[in-house]
Design a protein around this motif. Structure first.
Motif, PDB file in Angstrom:
ATOM      1  N   SER A   8      11.591  15.242 -51.449  1.00 41.01           N
ATOM      2  CA  SER A   8      11.526  14.716 -50.073  1.00 41.01           C
ATOM      3  C   SER A   8      10.262  13.871 -49.913  1.00 41.01           C
ATOM      4  CB  SER A   8      11.562  15.861 -49.052  1.00 41.01           C
ATOM      5  OG  SER A   8      10.441  16.696 -49.205  1.00 41.01           O
ATOM      6  N   VAL A   9      10.291  12.992 -48.933  1.00 39.74           N
ATOM      7  CA  VAL A   9       9.194  12.030 -48.775  1.00 39.74           C
ATOM      8  C   VAL A   9       8.463  12.294 -47.458  1.00 39.74           C
ATOM      9  CG1 VAL A   9       8.567   9.593 -48.638  1.00 39.74           C
ATOM     10  CG2 VAL A   9      10.467  10.318 -50.109  1.00 39.74           C
ATOM     11  N   LEU A  10       7.182  12.557 -47.571  1.00 35.91           N
ATOM     12  CA  LEU A  10       6.340  12.780 -46.401  1.00 35.91           C
ATOM     13  C   LEU A  10       5.576  11.500 -46.091  1.00 35.91           C
ATOM     14  CD1 LEU A  10       4.806  14.720 -44.392  1.00 35.91           C
ATOM     15  CD2 LEU A  10       3.160  15.043 -46.225  1.00 35.91           C
ATOM     16  N   ARG A  30       1.669   9.599 -40.015  1.00 35.10           N
ATOM     17  CA  ARG A  30       1.719   8.502 -39.055  1.00 35.10           C
ATOM     18  C   ARG A  30       0.460   7.636 -39.150  1.00 35.10           C
ATOM     19  NH1 ARG A  30       4.889   6.677 -35.236  1.00 35.10           N
ATOM     20  NH2 ARG A  30       6.368   8.224 -35.913  1.00 35.10           N
ATOM     21  N   THR A  74      -1.940   6.386 -37.425  1.00 34.87           N
ATOM     22  CA  THR A  74      -2.591   6.525 -36.128  1.00 34.87           C
ATOM     23  C   THR A  74      -4.050   6.871 -36.406  1.00 34.87           C
ATOM     24  OG1 THR A  74      -2.491   7.683 -34.010  1.00 34.87           O
ATOM     25  CG2 THR A  74      -1.972   8.967 -35.931  1.00 34.87           C
ATOM     26  N   PRO A  75      -4.971   6.382 -35.560  1.00 34.88           N
ATOM     27  CA  PRO A  75      -6.380   6.537 -35.924  1.00 34.88           C
ATOM     28  C   PRO A  75      -6.863   7.980 -35.882  1.00 34.88           C
ATOM     29  CG  PRO A  75      -6.174   5.543 -33.744  1.00 34.88           C
ATOM     30  CD  PRO A  75      -4.801   5.570 -34.336  1.00 34.88           C
ATOM     31  N   ARG A  76      -6.166   8.838 -35.158  1.00 37.24           N
ATOM     32  CA  ARG A  76      -6.591  10.240 -35.070  1.00 37.24           C
ATOM     33  C   ARG A  76      -5.489  11.035 -34.398  1.00 37.24           C
ATOM     34  NH1 ARG A  76      -8.666  15.108 -32.185  1.00 37.24           N
ATOM     35  NH2 ARG A  76      -9.777  16.080 -33.896  1.00 37.24           N
ATOM     36  N   ALA A  77      -5.299  12.273 -34.804  1.00 33.71           N
ATOM     37  CA  ALA A  77      -4.272  13.105 -34.182  1.00 33.71           C
ATOM     38  C   ALA A  77      -4.723  14.547 -34.101  1.00 33.71           C
ATOM     39  CB  ALA A  77      -2.970  13.023 -34.978  1.00 33.71           C
ATOM     40  N   ALA A  78      -4.313  15.203 -33.023  1.00 32.61           N
ATOM     41  CA  ALA A  78      -4.391  16.664 -32.930  1.00 32.61           C
ATOM     42  C   ALA A  78      -2.948  17.128 -32.854  1.00 32.61           C
ATOM     43  CB  ALA A  78      -5.177  17.086 -31.697  1.00 32.61           C
ATOM     44  N   ALA A 129      -2.422   8.267 -29.226  1.00 41.59           N
ATOM     45  CA  ALA A 129      -3.295   7.351 -29.976  1.00 41.59           C
ATOM     46  C   ALA A 129      -2.448   6.322 -30.692  1.00 41.59           C
ATOM     47  CB  ALA A 129      -4.132   8.124 -30.995  1.00 41.59           C
ATOM     48  N   CYS A 130      -3.057   5.171 -30.970  1.00 40.66           N
ATOM     49  CA  CYS A 130      -2.300   4.129 -31.678  1.00 40.66           C
ATOM     50  C   CYS A 130      -3.244   3.147 -32.349  1.00 40.66           C
ATOM     51  CB  CYS A 130      -1.376   3.392 -30.715  1.00 40.66           C
ATOM     52  SG  CYS A 130      -2.235   2.422 -29.466  1.00 40.66           S
ATOM     53  N   ALA A 160       3.469   4.920 -31.685  1.00 39.46           N
ATOM     54  CA  ALA A 160       2.161   5.569 -31.518  1.00 39.46           C
ATOM     55  C   ALA A 160       2.199   7.017 -31.985  1.00 39.46           C
ATOM     56  CB  ALA A 160       1.742   5.506 -30.052  1.00 39.46           C
ATOM     57  N   GLY A 161       1.012   7.591 -32.130  1.00 36.83           N
ATOM     58  CA  GLY A 161       0.896   9.018 -32.397  1.00 36.83           C
ATOM     59  C   GLY A 161       1.047   9.797 -31.098  1.00 36.83           C
ATOM     60  N   ILE A 162       1.630  10.980 -31.166  1.00 40.97           N
ATOM     61  CA  ILE A 162       2.009  11.693 -29.939  1.00 40.97           C
ATOM     62  C   ILE A 162       0.883  12.519 -29.330  1.00 40.97           C
ATOM     63  CG2 ILE A 162       4.425  11.821 -30.632  1.00 40.97           C
ATOM     64  CD1 ILE A 162       3.868  14.876 -31.196  1.00 40.97           C
ATOM     65  N   ALA A 163      -0.219  12.713 -30.046  1.00 43.70           N
ATOM     66  CA  ALA A 163      -1.257  13.627 -29.545  1.00 43.70           C
ATOM     67  C   ALA A 163      -2.608  13.221 -30.091  1.00 43.70           C
ATOM     68  CB  ALA A 163      -0.942  15.055 -29.985  1.00 43.70           C
ATOM     69  N   HIS A 164      -3.535  12.883 -29.224  1.00 44.96           N
ATOM     70  CA  HIS A 164      -4.856  12.529 -29.731  1.00 44.96           C
ATOM     71  C   HIS A 164      -5.795  13.714 -29.857  1.00 44.96           C
ATOM     72  CE1 HIS A 164      -9.074  11.241 -29.564  1.00 44.96           C
ATOM     73  NE2 HIS A 164      -8.656  10.351 -30.417  1.00 44.96           N
ATOM     74  N   GLY A 219      -3.617  18.623 -28.606  1.00 44.59           N
ATOM     75  CA  GLY A 219      -2.803  19.470 -29.472  1.00 44.59           C
ATOM     76  C   GLY A 219      -1.332  19.465 -29.092  1.00 44.59           C
ATOM     77  N   ILE A 220      -0.599  20.359 -29.710  1.00 43.47           N
ATOM     78  CA  ILE A 220       0.859  20.402 -29.571  1.00 43.47           C
ATOM     79  C   ILE A 220       1.301  21.524 -28.626  1.00 43.47           C
ATOM     80  CG2 ILE A 220       3.041  20.723 -30.821  1.00 43.47           C
ATOM     81  CD1 ILE A 220       1.666  18.085 -31.534  1.00 43.47           C
ATOM     82  N   LEU A 265       7.047  16.927 -32.477  1.00 37.89           N
ATOM     83  CA  LEU A 265       6.235  16.990 -33.699  1.00 37.89           C
ATOM     84  C   LEU A 265       6.926  16.258 -34.850  1.00 37.89           C
ATOM     85  CD1 LEU A 265       3.611  18.086 -34.955  1.00 37.89           C
ATOM     86  CD2 LEU A 265       4.913  20.086 -35.716  1.00 37.89           C
ATOM     87  N   ASP A 286       8.607  13.640 -34.706  1.00 36.78           N
ATOM     88  CA  ASP A 286       8.373  12.197 -34.599  1.00 36.78           C
ATOM     89  C   ASP A 286       7.006  11.811 -35.157  1.00 36.78           C
ATOM     90  OD1 ASP A 286      10.825  11.448 -33.178  1.00 36.78           O
ATOM     91  OD2 ASP A 286      10.017  12.708 -31.580  1.00 36.78           O
ATOM     92  N   GLU A 287       6.090  12.742 -35.109  1.00 39.82           N
ATOM     93  CA  GLU A 287       4.737  12.467 -35.606  1.00 39.82           C
ATOM     94  C   GLU A 287       4.681  12.592 -37.125  1.00 39.82           C
ATOM     95  OE1 GLU A 287       1.917  11.757 -33.737  1.00 39.82           O
ATOM     96  OE2 GLU A 287       0.446  11.917 -35.348  1.00 39.82           O
ATOM     97  N   ALA A 337       9.915  15.940 -43.326  1.00 39.74           N
ATOM     98  CA  ALA A 337       9.199  16.511 -44.472  1.00 39.74           C
ATOM     99  C   ALA A 337       7.895  17.168 -44.021  1.00 39.74           C
ATOM    100  CB  ALA A 337       8.915  15.436 -45.512  1.00 39.74           C
TER     101      ALA A 337
END
Lengths: 469, 469
Positions: free
Chosen positions: A181-183, A186, A188-192, B342-343, B416-420, B423-424, B432, B434-435, B439
């Motif tokens: 599978s391929v991961l 994203r 994106t500059p930063r994520a939580a 974030a994007c 874009a990223g869904i959460a800067h 958190g989730i 999640l 989508d982010e 995988a």
């Protein structure tokens, strides 16, 4: 067993290579001990086959076929690693990423560039330079190593003090997992959004997946680039100068301090005998660089540094990636290697003294020296070099192991980290427990088992063999 | 089932609390929807028991006992999270870290400070300030949140543009794993020794382990701290100014740009109507700050910015952590929340336009606005705020969910990223995938299963429920 090769051929055609020359060229990385074993005529054997993947799907197919056929797969980039993370067995399939080459996309607006994982570092850097940009990652292996290898080994480059190590430069990854599978993380500059999955593969050394694309967050080429140098009566004084420079918040990309031995070996023209040379390279907006140079000059002087001729920085820049060949040295009866570790500032004087002192007890030792080349708010690294004269070639492996054991044991005893940027491979795996503890090793084993239940990806690397060491 | 409480009591004595007041105070975090559910009389129930751990061993014992008794455990710090990562069930045991308090050790020489995980952020910051140092992490919740919570939620603070987010500030962690074993990462400035295990727990939101100690890499308090402000005709012009500032390598700790709506709401005294206010705070050596202020002024002006009275920065500093109470707003018939995403730079104009436009379609919407507050070389974040008037209280949850769905869907559609940095929790778990893709979700599930095979640690959080969403 040759069913595997047939199955790979059926799926991947001429990307599957079994000619002796190709197999011989994919036996191992640049581990000094592997070189010695070659010299002694008992080097790593060729693998069963080499797959030269040309696409992410090629990688996925290779992993699926090898999983179905229960064959070990050894991911292979530039093979410039020095810790034994690549060592073929006669049953293994080597999966080369070198056919995954070139730029996928570049955005000047975003300061991003995505490269296929098998792109050589220098090619990637030269490509973004055409657009006035830089990755800013300069491992000594830059002409030999791949961008995927940088990630898999968790590399640091010579400019890391200002620009960061690989974890600070990578924006996104594409990785093929052991099940094919391929991961894709994203862009994106930063994520939580849960644990940072890029970090699972940075330092995984081919044991958890195969990196197929690397997206970097770039920088524009700096407006100014200014060298600076000074020398100190004692190595520890220079360390203290660097600590104060880091503490004040200055971040020259290059900050390198050589002990007296190395200063004489490489910089005798610019550094009085017995003194330790500090070289720096400042980069950024011209006005900011000017401020930084002045502030660093004052901090160095306050710590006892005497200004040195800045020509030594040019000398370093020119020669920084030339390394002698292990083979040539081995043939002269010399066993040589470098070992990098890291520690908080308080441990630095003891760590340097203990490791060099311990190495000097190795019979035939000619030299045990160090420099520091990567600094942080809370500590620095040491890059030890040893050279031992060994009359009987058969005794070379033992001498090599003795130097490593002494360095690792002295580092662990001092409370230091066992590996700054070369990774674990095979040479350090027995000390991994000292770095991350039993719970850390168990966690890595859990992760390995979850992703690669049959243990087919680069077996023998990173994790110590089960049981007491 | 009350065997669990008995077993906990036998092991932990008075650290096990079951009085109604304590149970009621440990039902949930500060999720806006949980507030609405409370108002509607169907809020989260109290847990079975609260364990107020006072040591790492207390945490380990709690996890071992709950594993043996198959009871869910919900780690609980300051409970200031806003995504529903804490929601008790009648069978669950809440494990509070608030008894794990205070400084363990501080080294001025190393710029390090280790705190027990339940220490409030503001207490930790004030402690290191006594020594002239700073953690430099300023989430709006700093007075309510714990240092362990910062790590578990992968937090960013208001000064992150210069000082980094939690992953840039943490040197080492102690974590109790679901089986009760204790993982301690090495206090070393950098390592290439396998995947960075700290990163497994940053953002794990209580699902993979319980953080018990956090060691920070500190900074000295800055020599200079200088505000700066300008305003722009269009929000996008301000974004472009920030992009150029980041690109040039300047890193003011605070870089915040408000759209015209928010500029009027908060800064009307300093920003002409219809314009977007950019505020900055520069910190560092006085000479470096001076250079940065001048360079940023030039870059802002070149992007169309007009200088604004710097008093607005003082106003922000003074009021930055005051937030209206959800409950009060709910009682007035208002549904309000903030959503951060974030994007990369190229997506920013579309993301801002699409999300605010989509939110304006929600019946009863009073306001959809945004600011950006965390910027990077390759992109930035948006912090959206929405307010909806809902006449019937019973319809509040649907209105709330509609706003979230529109924001998440528009963000995903924009790439874009869904959460800067929030958190989730529960509010984002269905996005999640989508982010991080299928995988990525599968990898997180594997990791969860490996560490917590019975799924007892904070169930329902982070990972989406299995099956189609």
């Amino acid at each position: 067993m040759s069913d595997i090769v047939a199955a790979l051929r059926a799926a991947l055609g001429d990307r599957v290579l079994t000619d002796p020359e190709t197999l011989a060229a994919h036996r191992r990385d640049y581990w000094a001990l592997a070189e010695i074993h070659d010299l002694l005529g008992r080097g790593a054997p060729p693998p069963r086959a080499v797959v030269r993947a040309r696409s992410t799907e090629d990688v996925a197919q290779t992993l699926r076929i090898c999983r179905a056929g229960h064959a070990a797969v050894i991911p292979f980039g530039g093979a410039s690693g020095v810790c034994g993370a690549i060592e073929a067995t006669p049953e293994s399939v080597v999966l080369s990423t070198r056919g995954l080459e070139g730029l996928v996309r570049l955005s000047d607006h975003n300061l991003t560039a995505c490269f296929r994982a098998g792109t050589l570092g220098i090619d990637a850097e030269e490509r973004v330079r055409q657009d006035g940009l830089t990755i800013g990652h300069w491992p000594q292996s830059v002409a030999l190593s791949t961008v995927g290898g940088w990630v898999a080994t968790r590399a640091s480059g010579q400019y890391s003090t200002g620009y960061g190590s690989i974890e600070d430069l990578v924006l996104a990854l594409e990785v093929v997992l052991p099940d094919g599978s391929v991961l894709r993380t994203r862009e994106t500059p930063r994520a939580a959004a849960g644990p940072d999955l890029r970090q699972v593969f940075m330092g995984s050394e081919g044991t958890l997946g195969v990196i197929t694309e690397v997206t970097f967050s770039l920088r524009p080429l700096p407006e100014a680039s200014v060298g600076q140098a000074s020398h100190f009566a004692a190595f520890d004084d220079g360390i203290e100068a660097i600590r104060r420079i880091m503490r004040a918040g200055w971040r020259p990309p290059v900050v390198r301090l050589y002990d007296a031995l190395e200063s004489q070996r490489t910089f005798a023209a610019w550094c009085p005998a017995g003194r330790s040379l500090l070289i720096l390279l400042h980069e950024g907006p011209a006005s900011a660089v000017k401020e930084e140079v002045e502030a660093v000059a004052a901090l160095s002087a306050a710590a006892g540094g005497d200004e040195a001729d800045v020509a030594c920085v040019g000398h370093w820049l020119e020669h920084r990636n030339s390394v002698p060949s292990f083979r040539e040295l081995n043939e002269q009866g010399l066993v040589v290697d470098t070992i990098e570790v890291a520690c908080t500032w308080d441990l630095a004087p003891r760590l340097y003294a203990d490791v060099t002192r311990s190495l000097r007890h190795v019979p035939g030792i000619l030299m045990a020296s160090a420099h520091t080349s990567h600094s942080y708010r809370s500590g620095t690294n040491f890059y030890f070099t040893f050279a031992v004269r060994v009359e009987e070639r058969e005794r070379m492996p033992a001498a090599y192991r003795a130097c490593w054991e002494r360095t690792m044991n002295a580092s662990v005893a001092a409370g230091a980290g066992i590996a700054h940027h070369h990774g674990i491979g095979r040479v350090r795996r027995n000390w991994l427990v000292d770095e991350i503890g039993d719970a850390g090793v168990a966690l890595l084993r859990d992760l390995k088992r979850a992703l690669d239940p049959d243990g087919l990806l680069n077996p023998g690397v990173l994790l110590p063999p089960p049981g007491p060491r």
